[in-house]
Design a protein around this motif. Structure first.
Motif, short mmCIF file in Angstrom:
data_model
loop_
_atom_site.label_atom_id
_atom_site.label_comp_id
_atom_site.label_asym_id
_atom_site.label_seq_id
_atom_site.Cartn_x
_atom_site.Cartn_y
_atom_site.Cartn_z
N PRO A 8 0.40 -1.08 -0.42
CA PRO A 8 0.13 0.36 -0.37
C PRO A 8 0.82 1.01 0.02
CG PRO A 8 -0.62 -1.47 1.61
CD PRO A 8 0.21 -1.87 1.13
N GLN A 9 0.14 1.98 -0.54
CA GLN A 9 1.84 3.55 -0.49
C GLN A 9 1.27 3.77 1.03
OE1 GLN A 9 0.37 6.02 -4.06
NE2 GLN A 9 1.32 8.58 -3.03
N ALA A 10 2.12 4.98 1.24
CA ALA A 10 2.30 5.27 2.19
C ALA A 10 1.20 6.98 2.32
CB ALA A 10 4.05 5.75 3.03
N PHE A 11 0.45 6.76 3.62
CA PHE A 11 0.27 8.76 3.59
C PHE A 11 1.26 9.57 3.41
CE2 PHE A 11 -2.96 5.91 6.24
CZ PHE A 11 -3.72 5.60 5.78
N SER A 12 0.33 10.55 2.82
CA SER A 12 1.24 11.88 2.47
C SER A 12 1.02 12.94 4.45
CB SER A 12 0.08 12.71 1.04
OG SER A 12 0.91 13.67 1.22
N ASP A 13 2.35 13.01 3.88
CA ASP A 13 3.05 14.55 4.86
C ASP A 13 2.51 15.42 4.70
OD1 ASP A 13 4.18 12.55 6.58
OD2 ASP A 13 5.91 12.59 6.04
N HIS A 54 -6.36 11.35 -3.40
CA HIS A 54 -6.79 12.81 -4.00
C HIS A 54 -5.73 13.05 -4.76
CE1 HIS A 54 -7.83 16.46 -0.53
NE2 HIS A 54 -9.34 15.13 -0.70
N TYR A 55 -6.84 12.96 -6.28
CA TYR A 55 -6.47 12.47 -8.17
C TYR A 55 -5.92 13.81 -8.50
CZ TYR A 55 -7.62 8.02 -6.92
OH TYR A 55 -7.52 6.75 -5.74
N PRO A 56 -5.18 14.61 -8.25
CA PRO A 56 -4.31 16.18 -8.96
C PRO A 56 -4.66 15.60 -10.73
CG PRO A 56 -2.32 15.35 -8.08
CD PRO A 56 -3.68 14.02 -8.41
N ASN A 57 -5.14 16.71 -11.03
CA ASN A 57 -5.17 17.10 -12.19
C ASN A 57 -6.29 16.64 -13.02
OD1 ASN A 57 -2.55 19.33 -12.17
ND2 ASN A 57 -1.52 16.82 -12.29
N CYS A 58 -6.97 16.73 -12.78
CA CYS A 58 -8.74 16.11 -12.96
C CYS A 58 -9.40 17.26 -13.23
CB CYS A 58 -8.57 15.92 -11.88
SG CYS A 58 -7.86 13.27 -11.45
N ASP A 59 -10.12 16.93 -14.53
CA ASP A 59 -10.85 18.12 -15.12
C ASP A 59 -12.71 18.02 -14.54
OD1 ASP A 59 -12.14 16.23 -16.69
OD2 ASP A 59 -11.22 17.09 -18.64
N LYS A 87 -2.42 9.84 -1.03
CA LYS A 87 -3.30 9.20 -0.32
C LYS A 87 -3.31 9.83 1.24
CE LYS A 87 -3.51 4.67 2.13
NZ LYS A 87 -2.52 3.21 2.24
N PHE A 88 -4.35 10.23 2.04
CA PHE A 88 -4.24 11.31 3.19
C PHE A 88 -5.10 10.35 4.03
CE2 PHE A 88 -4.02 14.69 0.53
CZ PHE A 88 -2.83 14.95 0.90
#
Length: 96
Positions: A8-13, A54-59, A87-88
């Protein structure tokens, strides 16, 4: 042969900026939100720790199509899952 899964991807800081979420009818997706100013799609799932992705750069069209999809899970798998994300941790809730 058993399935193998990536770690799993780590949580973002990074600083978490809340995006209002709308609950959806789905076995996989719990809620979806969109921040037009930041062009960021937010998704939470029915299983797991309640993490917010959160998925950035989405229209806005991607968000509208997601919300209009008959199957949110299938739409997610076909159009969102492969996108880069941050991921938060689920925000702590306060007891009343």
């Amino acid at each position: 042969m058993p399935k193998t899964f990536a770690e799993p991807q780590a949580f973002s800081d990074a600083e978490y900026v809340a995006i209002p979420m709308t609950p959806v009818e789905s076995n996989q997706v719990a809620a979806v939100g969109y921040d037009a100013a930041r062009k960021t799609l937010a998704v939470t799932f029915t299983r797991g720790t309640g993490a917010i992705y959160h998925y950035p750069n989405c229209d806005a069209k991607l968000h509208a199509d997601f919300m209009a999809a008959e199957s949110k899970g299938k739409f997610f798998g076909a159009h969102v899952k492969q996108l880069p994300f941050v991921k938060f941790r689920a925000p702590a809730t306060t007891a009343a």
